[in-house]
Design a protein around this motif. Structure first.
Motif, PDB file in Angstrom:
ATOM      1  N   GLU A   3      93.879-126.430 -45.745  1.00  0.00           N
ATOM      2  CA  GLU A   3      95.217-126.819 -46.173  1.00  0.00           C
ATOM      3  C   GLU A   3      95.332-128.337 -46.177  1.00  0.00           C
ATOM      4  O   GLU A   3      94.508-129.035 -45.605  1.00  0.00           O
ATOM      5  CB  GLU A   3      96.288-126.201 -45.274  1.00  0.00           C
ATOM      6  CG  GLU A   3      96.187-126.609 -43.835  1.00  0.00           C
ATOM      7  CD  GLU A   3      97.212-125.929 -42.947  1.00  0.00           C
ATOM      8  OE1 GLU A   3      97.821-124.931 -43.355  1.00  0.00           O
ATOM      9  OE2 GLU A   3      97.402-126.416 -41.828  1.00  0.00           O
ATOM     10  N   THR A  50     103.972-119.564 -48.535  1.00  0.00           N
ATOM     11  CA  THR A  50     102.599-119.962 -48.231  1.00  0.00           C
ATOM     12  C   THR A  50     102.532-121.265 -47.443  1.00  0.00           C
ATOM     13  O   THR A  50     101.480-121.626 -46.943  1.00  0.00           O
ATOM     14  CB  THR A  50     101.758-120.126 -49.517  1.00  0.00           C
ATOM     15  OG1 THR A  50     102.311-121.188 -50.294  1.00  0.00           O
ATOM     16  CG2 THR A  50     101.716-118.839 -50.311  1.00  0.00           C
ATOM     17  N   PHE A 107     102.574-128.288 -44.946  1.00  0.00           N
ATOM     18  CA  PHE A 107     101.186-128.096 -45.336  1.00  0.00           C
ATOM     19  C   PHE A 107     101.105-126.936 -46.329  1.00  0.00           C
ATOM     20  O   PHE A 107     101.784-125.923 -46.167  1.00  0.00           O
ATOM     21  CB  PHE A 107     100.333-127.740 -44.117  1.00  0.00           C
ATOM     22  CG  PHE A 107     100.280-128.803 -43.069  1.00  0.00           C
ATOM     23  CD1 PHE A 107      99.220-129.712 -43.032  1.00  0.00           C
ATOM     24  CD2 PHE A 107     101.263-128.903 -42.100  1.00  0.00           C
ATOM     25  CE1 PHE A 107      99.158-130.689 -42.057  1.00  0.00           C
ATOM     26  CE2 PHE A 107     101.214-129.878 -41.119  1.00  0.00           C
ATOM     27  CZ  PHE A 107     100.153-130.769 -41.106  1.00  0.00           C
ATOM     28  N   LEU A 108     100.253-127.090 -47.340  1.00  0.00           N
ATOM     29  CA  LEU A 108     100.012-126.013 -48.304  1.00  0.00           C
ATOM     30  C   LEU A 108      98.519-125.732 -48.369  1.00  0.00           C
ATOM     31  O   LEU A 108      97.691-126.639 -48.211  1.00  0.00           O
ATOM     32  CB  LEU A 108     100.505-126.422 -49.686  1.00  0.00           C
ATOM     33  CG  LEU A 108     102.022-126.442 -49.898  1.00  0.00           C
ATOM     34  CD1 LEU A 108     102.348-126.975 -51.290  1.00  0.00           C
ATOM     35  CD2 LEU A 108     102.596-125.062 -49.703  1.00  0.00           C
ATOM     36  N   PRO A 109      98.164-124.479 -48.642  1.00  0.00           N
ATOM     37  CA  PRO A 109      96.757-124.149 -48.804  1.00  0.00           C
ATOM     38  C   PRO A 109      96.163-124.909 -49.995  1.00  0.00           C
ATOM     39  O   PRO A 109      96.830-125.103 -51.005  1.00  0.00           O
ATOM     40  CB  PRO A 109      96.755-122.647 -49.081  1.00  0.00           C
ATOM     41  CG  PRO A 109      98.101-122.150 -48.743  1.00  0.00           C
ATOM     42  CD  PRO A 109      99.033-123.308 -48.826  1.00  0.00           C
TER      43      PRO A 109
END
Length: 112
Positions: A3, A50, A107-109
């Motif tokens: 991430e 997500t 946070f994002l993947p």
């Protein structure tokens, strides 16, 4: 899954009477949220659920912060609240104003 932190917002909040660290922290988080706009989700078609959100709040008495109240302010994603030593007690006419600071990280993947 890897991430990447894409967003960070910071702010301060104050409880003027009552020496309530949770109230000061809540106000700091609300102020940070007011400055955050996340058009990336609609633009890229990313599901808001997500994201992972880490909320850092610094207050004079971190053990007094109700982290569930703070987490409840975030409407999406997986939320973690970290209460840390910091902030400030300001003496005011026989009482104390509590100042808190907050930082919200999103946070994002990483799509590979």
């Amino acid at each position: 899954m890897p991430e990447q932190r894409l967003i960070i917002e910071m702010a301060q909040g104050v409880d003027l009477h009552g020496r309530d660290d949770t109230k000061a922290a809540k106000r700091a988080v609300e102020q940070a949220l007011q400055g955050a706009s996340l058009p990336i989700f609609g633009t890229l078609g990313v599901d808001r659920e997500t994201m992972r959100v880490v909320v850092h709040v610094a207050v004079p008495r971190p053990e007094a912060v109700d982290v569930d109240v703070i987490a409840g302010l975030l409407p999406y994603g997986s939320v973690e609240v970290v209460a840390e030593q910091g902030g400030l007690d300001v003496p005011v006419a026989g009482d104390f104003a509590v100042m808190a600071v907050a930082a919200i990280e999103v946070f994002l993947p990483v799509q590979g």
